[in-house]
Motif scaffolding. Structure first.
Motif, PDB file in Angstrom:
ATOM      1  N   THR A 109       0.832  -1.211   0.000  1.00  0.00           N
ATOM      2  CA  THR A 109       0.000   0.000   0.000  1.00  0.00           C
ATOM      3  C   THR A 109       0.861   1.252   0.000  1.00  0.00           C
ATOM      4  OG1 THR A 109      -1.604  -1.227   1.292  1.00  0.00           O
ATOM      5  CG2 THR A 109      -1.888   1.144   1.190  1.00  0.00           C
ATOM      6  N   PHE A 110       1.920   1.228   0.813  1.00  0.00           N
ATOM      7  CA  PHE A 110       2.825   2.378   0.918  1.00  0.00           C
ATOM      8  C   PHE A 110       3.373   2.743  -0.459  1.00  0.00           C
ATOM      9  CE2 PHE A 110       7.130   4.062   1.823  1.00  0.00           C
ATOM     10  CZ  PHE A 110       6.821   5.054   2.727  1.00  0.00           C
ATOM     11  N   PHE A 111       3.837   1.743  -1.202  1.00  0.00           N
ATOM     12  CA  PHE A 111       4.458   2.060  -2.485  1.00  0.00           C
ATOM     13  C   PHE A 111       3.443   2.492  -3.528  1.00  0.00           C
ATOM     14  CE2 PHE A 111       8.330   0.084  -0.935  1.00  0.00           C
ATOM     15  CZ  PHE A 111       9.228   1.004  -1.418  1.00  0.00           C
ATOM     16  N   ALA A 113       0.637   3.924  -3.010  1.00  0.00           N
ATOM     17  CA  ALA A 113       0.137   5.260  -2.671  1.00  0.00           C
ATOM     18  C   ALA A 113       1.164   6.330  -3.028  1.00  0.00           C
ATOM     19  CB  ALA A 113      -0.210   5.329  -1.184  1.00  0.00           C
ATOM     20  N   LEU A 114       2.436   6.042  -2.793  1.00  0.00           N
ATOM     21  CA  LEU A 114       3.471   7.011  -3.183  1.00  0.00           C
ATOM     22  C   LEU A 114       3.482   7.193  -4.691  1.00  0.00           C
ATOM     23  CD1 LEU A 114       6.602   6.364  -0.992  1.00  0.00           C
ATOM     24  CD2 LEU A 114       4.991   8.223  -0.888  1.00  0.00           C
ATOM     25  N   MET A 117       0.971   9.588  -5.833  1.00  0.00           N
ATOM     26  CA  MET A 117       1.279  11.001  -5.623  1.00  0.00           C
ATOM     27  C   MET A 117       2.388  11.480  -6.545  1.00  0.00           C
ATOM     28  SD  MET A 117       1.130  11.532  -1.544  1.00  0.00           S
ATOM     29  CE  MET A 117       0.818  13.290  -1.608  1.00  0.00           C
ATOM     30  N   ASP A 118       3.155  10.531  -7.076  1.00  0.00           N
ATOM     31  CA  ASP A 118       4.391  10.903  -7.761  1.00  0.00           C
ATOM     32  C   ASP A 118       4.166  11.681  -9.048  1.00  0.00           C
ATOM     33  OD1 ASP A 118       7.055  11.077  -8.027  1.00  0.00           O
ATOM     34  OD2 ASP A 118       7.373   9.030  -8.735  1.00  0.00           O
ATOM     35  N   GLY A 125      -3.306  11.896  -6.398  1.00  0.00           N
ATOM     36  CA  GLY A 125      -3.165  12.336  -5.017  1.00  0.00           C
ATOM     37  C   GLY A 125      -4.367  11.977  -4.182  1.00  0.00           C
ATOM     38  N   PHE A 126      -5.563  12.250  -4.725  1.00  0.00           N
ATOM     39  CA  PHE A 126      -6.753  11.944  -3.930  1.00  0.00           C
ATOM     40  C   PHE A 126      -6.961  10.443  -3.797  1.00  0.00           C
ATOM     41  CE2 PHE A 126      -7.584  16.390  -4.361  1.00  0.00           C
ATOM     42  CZ  PHE A 126      -8.110  16.678  -3.124  1.00  0.00           C
ATOM     43  N   SER A 128      -4.581   8.282  -3.578  1.00  0.00           N
ATOM     44  CA  SER A 128      -3.658   7.843  -2.527  1.00  0.00           C
ATOM     45  C   SER A 128      -4.202   8.187  -1.158  1.00  0.00           C
ATOM     46  CB  SER A 128      -2.305   8.525  -2.686  1.00  0.00           C
ATOM     47  OG  SER A 128      -1.762   8.252  -3.920  1.00  0.00           O
ATOM     48  N   SER A 129      -4.728   9.410  -1.041  1.00  0.00           N
ATOM     49  CA  SER A 129      -5.248   9.831   0.256  1.00  0.00           C
ATOM     50  C   SER A 129      -6.344   8.886   0.721  1.00  0.00           C
ATOM     51  CB  SER A 129      -5.770  11.255   0.136  1.00  0.00           C
ATOM     52  OG  SER A 129      -6.615  11.564   1.197  1.00  0.00           O
ATOM     53  N   VAL A 132      -4.912   5.265   1.614  1.00  0.00           N
ATOM     54  CA  VAL A 132      -4.262   5.090   2.924  1.00  0.00           C
ATOM     55  C   VAL A 132      -5.266   5.278   4.058  1.00  0.00           C
ATOM     56  CG1 VAL A 132      -1.944   5.660   2.144  1.00  0.00           C
ATOM     57  CG2 VAL A 132      -3.408   7.459   3.020  1.00  0.00           C
TER      58      VAL A 132
END
Lengths: 308, 684
Positions: A109-111, A113-114, A117-118, A125-126, A128-129, A132
């Motif tokens: 999930t961390f990757f 989501a990043l 955003m990248d 971005g939304f 990812s928000s 998470v």
């Protein structure tokens, strides 16, 4: 020799069959909607097609965007090899711990989501928000539902849990059923199915997972789609074999293995059917209603622990 | 050789090198470069010596003890130091972090040249480190208090170092007040213990501990918890922390967040588990609840922050909470007579102390690099720094993964051990207490998920996408010495993770040196491949196996793709944003990112929102010229705890003022009455 074959099966089982699971869910949904629907093999063709496409990568993206698909795919391979699918005797003491599985999934999930955003797009971005947010709230329910069966069986190694629960008496299974209800909600949340997210749309303002991966194309998109399919199958395997482990093979005899494969196929089909039915009969919930559902999952699992 | 290092000369050399660094820096204050190099060189030297010293002391058979006899002049003050394994462990953590922060400092301090006095920075910096080392080695309560004051005052001067910014001075004042309130509690706790045991020596107190009646012991517990809790930053005593830590220069923030607040943890372990040995159950449960609350609220407040360093400071509160979960479970098990499980709790707490020191100082140092490159701490003014500061970005990413407890980095394994201690409590304890453990597990799980969300936000908003300000657009990679400090810390975050088995075994030796745990079997074993298994195989995990499986899987996938599909082109294009040109305004901001979580937890966080519109024509009010929106979080501690306290205190003072008439006859009367009362009291 047999052990070698079994391990190859164990490692390859999830990546090889996960697109089929997606295909089956789509087929059942199509039938429920009075459509004919694509073949159950369509997801394989999609991945195959994507692998042959050229790729467009955003000029704003960094190495994280390029690396993330590989990372999450590799993580689902590692976790896929560490959860029981058809045999309970292939435990390893290295990665089959419930906490390792939960936190490895969190790393995926961390990757992703990043990566969302990248590229600097508003969608990513939304997405990812939201991803998470849902993942953070789902973690309690996931951990507690797995912990219930772990405490019931006195070990947190998922293979040994499957082995112990399989021989448990039906009357002592009440906590496991409560925990399963919590787990099933988390399954829907973590895999971004209804009522949390709509997996079959790319343009809806509330989309979560699809928004995050909007900028991906070609090979990397194929890897991400494949990894999501793996993740769904990992959850199905966990749900089928930790809460209803009947039929799982306890030794390497041919009969037991064949029986286990059939049993798993039936259980997986049941999961696919329930996911498809859920997706056909209920609507997607408003984003700020989702915490309530996840809280229900958490409470169910806490009740389950209380019942042990 | 080993004896020579562990002799009083070895310990003296450790403190002396910081003293030389401090005094020399002051003497060389005329030249910025000389003062900087001198102070940091001696700090590096001293902390390298400290690492060696601590490693030897951890393995030593008997604990070194140093006594400077000053009893002739001050009968109560015996200047004595006792380095048991717990002290040695903390000396190791302090020295390790101070070593790398000082290397980083050599490059970092340069941007203060000509602006502030480098000599005084070096002076207080060295005294600060020496103060922390003395705090964890003192064996007498009075020596301890002196060391505690050296540490607190030196760090106060470091907090207000950039004194031209009035916010720093305010933060420093709050820190000064809170830290002395904390010290007052500690002093009271020691005085109560002195009343019943007649000694300020920790060893003597521990020896006569049975002479403290249960009620007085509980008073000591509450006082010590409040006093050391203030330093550790547990909620609700934390209010100084998010102001003070960001105000200091970044390598000092790293030391304050990474190690200084841990001295509070050190003393809690020492007093509650080493000095007191038979403690009531509710002590441990209290610590456990405080830990759960601090971890959960700490991470929630971190999510609301837009100031990069304040965000990290709130995460320190969260991690102190996680450490307290370990300490609290150890206390509960200790009072229930389950010593092996208690040892597991201590190992988890100490391991997380080490890990948090590593990754939090890494994060503060890389945040410092970002701040000094962009001259702002506002997270909304960064963006795209991964292309301009690739190495700093990489180190920050490593730190973020470690603090989010992602395997195979170190944060995961200490949280794993903490989880195991809590699971042990659920399994072994009677129902009422075990429910608190269930809630603690829930808090820890939720904290893990929210920390991940917060660090996705931090990494994403600071380093990814497009720059959102001119400063971010022109940022430059940090200097070599700064990158060296960060690189080593990043490496340590991985090494402590991959070799988590060996590290926890070593920490197990430390745990068995505390209080009555010498008799306890360690409830975990480490097999080849660093595989830790706890409680007779209830759970087991292996970091190298996880890392290797991941690397093999990723390599196979990458090579497979590369071999099979080589012909496909990769085109670099523009990000698609519904056809509008992608500017930095189209990106998500950190505020927007965490908004949904804030709204979900609005019952706790109490978000505020103010909107304003300015019209082109104030009478017609049709065409808005500018709209403003101000989002905030109301500070419930200030509103409901500190402000009422302050109001009550002021009111009380007003009342007391009425006896201050200004009439000298009245004052003479007061003295006379006081004397009479005392005389009557003495006679009776």
């Amino acid at each position: 020799m047999t052990l070698g074959i079994l391990w190859t099966m164990q490692i390859l089982c999830i990546p090889a069959l996960s697109p089929l699971i997606i295909g089956v869910i789509r087929k059942i949904k199509a039938v429920l909607q009075n459509r004919k629907g694509a073949s159950v093999l369509q997801p394989y063709r999609d991945i195959w097609k994507l692998l042959h496409k050229d790729e467009v990568i955003s000029a704003d993206a960094s190495w994280i965007f390029r690396f993330a698909p590989l990372a999450i795919f590799a993580i689902t391979l590692v976790v896929g090899a560490s959860v029981p699918v058809f045999a309970s005797f292939m435990a390893n003491g290295f990665t089959s711990d419930i906490l390792v599985i939960v936190y490895l999934m969190a790393a995926a999930t961390f990757f992703v989501a990043l990566a969302g955003m990248d590229t600097g797009s508003a969608f990513g971005g939304f997405g990812s928000s939201r991803e998470v947010t849902v993942a953070a709230l789902a973690e309690g329910g996931l951990l507690f539902s797995l912990l219930t069966v772990a405490l019931m069986s006195g070990t947190s190694n998922v293979f040994r849990v499957a082995e112990t629960i399989a021989s448990a008496e039906l009357t002592s299974m009440l906590p496991a059923f409560f925990a399963f209800a919590g787990f099933f909600i988390v399954l829907l949340a973590e895999n971004k199915r209804f009522p949390f997210d709509n997996p079959s749309t790319h343009l809806e303002l509330t989309m979560i997972h699809e928004a995050m991966i909007l900028e991906y194309s070609g090979k990397r998109l194929a890897l991400i789609e494949w990894a999501s399919a793996n993740k769904l199958m990992i959850f199905i395997a966990l749900g089928a074999n930790l809460f209803f482990p009947w039929g799982i093979a306890h030794d390497a005899s041919m009969v037991a293995l064949a029986g286990a494969l059939v049993a798993f196929a039936i259980k997986a089909l049941a999961f696919c059917a329930s996911i498809a039915v859920v997706e056909s009969v209920i609507a997607k919930l408003r984003f700020f209603r989702l915490p309530d559902v996840l809280f229900v999952s958490f409470i169910l699992s806490v009740i389950a622990i209380g019942l042990i | 050789m080993i004896e020579a290092i562990l002799s009083s000369y070895g310990f003296g050399a450790l403190i002396a090198s910081f003293a030389i660094g401090a005094v020399g820096a002051l003497a060389l204050r005329k030249s910025d470069t000389a003062a900087n190099v001198w102070s940091n060189a001696f700090a590096v030297l001293g902390s390298a010596w400290g690492i060696v010293y601590a490693l030897l002391a951890v393995t030593a058979v008997s604990a070194p003890e140093y006594i400077v006899d000053a009893s002739a002049a001050f009968p109560l003050l015996s200047v004595s130091f006792h380095i048991d394994k717990l002290s040695a462990f903390f000396i190791f953590v302090i020295s390790l972090i101070a070593f790398l922060c000082s290397i980083y400092g050599m490059g970092y301090v340069r941007h203060f040249y000509k602006k502030y006095n480098i000599g005084s920075l070096g002076f207080f910096y060295n005294f600060f480190i020496a103060g922390m080392l003395l705090v964890v080695s003192a064996s007498n309560a009075l020596v301890f208090l002196i060391a505690w004051e050296i540490m607190s005052v030196a760090s106060y001067f470091l907090v207000v170092y950039e004194r031209n910014d009035h916010r720093n001075v305010r933060a420093g004042f709050l820190y000064f007040v809170m830290t002395h309130i904390g010290t007052a509690f500690i002093l009271l706790a020691f005085l109560v213990m002195y009343k019943f045991t007649g000694s300020f020596q920790f060893a003597a107190i521990a020896h006569n501990i049975a002479s403290i009646p249960p009620f007085a012991a509980s008073v000591v517990f509450v006082l010590a918890l409040a006093g050391f809790g203030t330093k550790a930053g547990i909620i609700p005593l934390h209010i100084w922390l998010p102001d003070a830590h960001p105000a200091a220069p970044s390598h000092v923030s790293a030391l304050m967040s990474g190690v200084m607040i841990k001295t509070g943890i050190y003393m809690m372990i020492k007093i509650f588990l080493d000095v007191f040995t038979d403690i009531p159950l509710w002590w441990g449960l209290t610590v456990l609840v405080l830990g759960a609350v601090s971890s959960l609220l700490g991470v929630l407040y971190a999510l609301t922050e837009h100031d990069l360093k304040r965000l990290l400071a709130y995460h320190s509160i969260e991690n102190i909470g996680i450490i307290l979960l370990g300490v609290g479970s150890a206390m509960v098990f200790s009072s229930s007579g389950m010593l092996p499980l208690a040892a597991l709790g201590i190992v988890a707490a100490l391991f997380h102390t080490l890990n948090h020191a590593t990754f939090k100082s890494l994060l503060f140092l890389s945040a410092g690099a970002v701040v000094s490159a962009t001259h702002t701490r506002n997270i909304e003014e960064y963006g795209g720094l991964i292309k301009r500061m690739p190495q700093t970005a990489f180190f920050f990413l490593i730190g973020s993964m470690a603090i989010s407890a992602l395997p195979p980095f170190n944060g995961f394994f200490s949280e794993w051990l903490t989880f195991q201690a809590l699971f042990g409590g659920i399994l072994a304890l009677p129902s009422a207490a075990s429910w608190i453990f269930v809630l603690a597990v829930g808090a820890l799980a939720l904290t893990g998920g929210l920390a991940l969300a917060c660090f996705v936000k931090a990494v994403g908003a600071v380093f990814l996408a497009r720059p959102r300000s001119e400063e971010a657009r022109h940022a430059k990679e940090s200097s070599f010495s700064m990158r060296t400090g960060m690189a080593f810390l990043a490496l340590l975050a991985l090494v402590f993770g991959v070799f988590s088995g060996s590290v926890s075994l070593t920490i197990g030796r430390v745990a068995r040196d505390i209080g009555k745990f010498g008799a306890a079997e360690l409830p975990f074993a480490v097999s080849p491949l660093e595989q830790i298994s706890v409680q007779n195989g209830f759970a087991s995990a292996s970091a190298p196996a996880i890392a290797m499986m991941f690397i093999v899987a990723a390599c196979i996938a990458a090579l497979g793709l590369r071999a099979a599909y080589r012909k496909q082109k990769v085109v670099i294009g523009e990000t698609w944003d519904c056809g509008t040109p992608p500017t930095s305004r189209a990106e998500i901001t950190a505020t927007a990112f965490s908004r949904s979580i804030i709204m979900i937890f609005k019952g706790i966080l109490k978000p505020t929102k103010q909107t304003g519109i300015e019209y082109r024509d104030a009478t017609a009010r049709y065409f808005p010229k500018a709209r403003t929106i101000t989002l905030g979080i109301s500070d419930i501690y200030r509103a409901y705890l500190y402000e009422p306290l302050q109001v009550a205190l002021t009111k009380f003072s007003e009342r007391v003022k009425t006896i201050q008439s200004g009439n000298i006859n009245a004052y003479v009367l007061y003295i006379f009455v006081a004397l009479l009362v005392l005389l009557v009291y003495v006679i009776l």
